[in-house]
Design a protein around this motif. Structure first.
Motif, PDB file in Angstrom:
ATOM      1  N   PRO A  41       0.831  -1.200   0.000  1.00 13.44           N
ATOM      2  CA  PRO A  41       0.000   0.000   0.000  1.00 13.44           C
ATOM      3  C   PRO A  41       0.876   1.264   0.000  1.00 13.44           C
ATOM      4  O   PRO A  41       2.022   1.237   0.471  1.00 13.44           O
ATOM      5  N   ALA A  42       0.333   2.360  -0.491  1.00 10.66           N
ATOM      6  CA  ALA A  42       1.094   3.610  -0.640  1.00 10.66           C
ATOM      7  C   ALA A  42       1.697   4.086   0.681  1.00 10.66           C
ATOM      8  O   ALA A  42       2.855   4.539   0.714  1.00 10.66           O
ATOM      9  N   ASP A  43       0.948   3.984   1.778  1.00 11.62           N
ATOM     10  CA  ASP A  43       1.488   4.447   3.063  1.00 11.62           C
ATOM     11  C   ASP A  43       2.666   3.589   3.519  1.00 11.62           C
ATOM     12  O   ASP A  43       3.636   4.089   4.089  1.00 11.62           O
ATOM     13  N   VAL A  44       2.622   2.306   3.216  1.00 15.87           N
ATOM     14  CA  VAL A  44       3.726   1.398   3.564  1.00 15.87           C
ATOM     15  C   VAL A  44       4.929   1.699   2.671  1.00 15.87           C
ATOM     16  O   VAL A  44       6.069   1.751   3.150  1.00 15.87           O
ATOM     17  N   ALA A  45       4.703   1.921   1.386  1.00 18.06           N
ATOM     18  CA  ALA A  45       5.796   2.254   0.471  1.00 18.06           C
ATOM     19  C   ALA A  45       6.503   3.530   0.918  1.00 18.06           C
ATOM     20  O   ALA A  45       7.737   3.636   0.827  1.00 18.06           O
ATOM     21  N   LYS A  46       5.748   4.483   1.434  1.00 21.30           N
ATOM     22  CA  LYS A  46       6.331   5.741   1.924  1.00 21.30           C
ATOM     23  C   LYS A  46       7.223   5.471   3.144  1.00 21.30           C
ATOM     24  O   LYS A  46       8.315   6.022   3.262  1.00 21.30           O
ATOM     25  N   LEU A  47       6.757   4.615   4.060  1.00 19.28           N
ATOM     26  CA  LEU A  47       7.570   4.251   5.223  1.00 19.28           C
ATOM     27  C   LEU A  47       8.843   3.529   4.795  1.00 19.28           C
ATOM     28  O   LEU A  47       9.927   3.777   5.330  1.00 19.28           O
ATOM     29  N   CYS A  48       8.719   2.645   3.813  1.00 22.29           N
ATOM     30  CA  CYS A  48       9.881   1.900   3.318  1.00 22.29           C
ATOM     31  C   CYS A  48      10.893   2.835   2.661  1.00 22.29           C
ATOM     32  O   CYS A  48      12.105   2.651   2.804  1.00 22.29           O
ATOM     33  N   ALA A  49      10.411   3.844   1.930  1.00 20.22           N
ATOM     34  CA  ALA A  49      11.308   4.817   1.308  1.00 20.22           C
ATOM     35  C   ALA A  49      12.068   5.593   2.382  1.00 20.22           C
ATOM     36  O   ALA A  49      13.275   5.842   2.249  1.00 20.22           O
TER      37      ALA A  49
END
Length: 166
Positions: A41-49
């Motif tokens: 999900p987009a919010d998880v991808a942001k945390l991973c970045a």
């Protein structure tokens, strides 16, 4: 011409090639082939970045190396000796109350010994964070107890506590 020099020249090339082959296989500057997890999900991808930017340059004395393909969801050290993937799905093993775990710098990690057929070593997966992060460590580097210290600090700084919903 001395006959003793000729065999040395003939042996020098195979010896040099063998050294080059060993250098290519050793952990170091080569890129690691790391498949990113399916699109989280987009919010998880942001945390991973954010985690990707915070990760240490060295882990267990190994320098950070590039991954193929490049992704904010992956990182590697020492070629493929230590590989990180962020945004993975919740491992089913987390539901097993008998699974072993450790806490390092305030981060809970599920600990799994990998079978020798899968290359051996260990897999550590964060728990109780809004993004699941997996770290695979080969047999040779799994003995470094401090390996998770820098990784845990980066996770604690970028991935809030909570239960991931994916």
């Amino acid at each position: 011409m001395s006959l003793h020099r000729r065999p040395l020249r003939v042996l020098a090339l195979p010896a040099a090639l063998a050294l080059l082959a060993l250098a290519a296989c050793s952990p170091g500057g080569s890129e690691a082939r790391v498949d990113p997890p399916p699109a989280p999900p987009a919010d998880v991808a942001k945390l991973c970045a954010a985690l990707h930017e915070e990760l240490p340059e060295t882990v267990a004395g190994l320098a950070r190396t590039g991954t193929d393909p490049e992704s904010d969801l992956t990182a590697a050290w020492g070629g493929s000796a230590i590989v990180l993937r962020c945004g993975i799905a919740k491992p089913p093993q987390m539901l097993d109350p008998k699974q072993e775990g450790i806490h390092v710098n305030g981060v809970a990690w599920l600990l799994e010994k990998l079978p020798d057929g899968a290359g051996g070593g260990f897999r550590f997966t964060t728990g109780l964070r809004l993004a699941y992060t997996e770290v695979r460590v080969d047999k040779e580097h799994a003995t470094d107890a401090g390996m998770l210290v820098g990784l845990s600090a980066a996770v604690a700084a970028t991935v809030p506590e909570g239960v991931a919903s994916y």
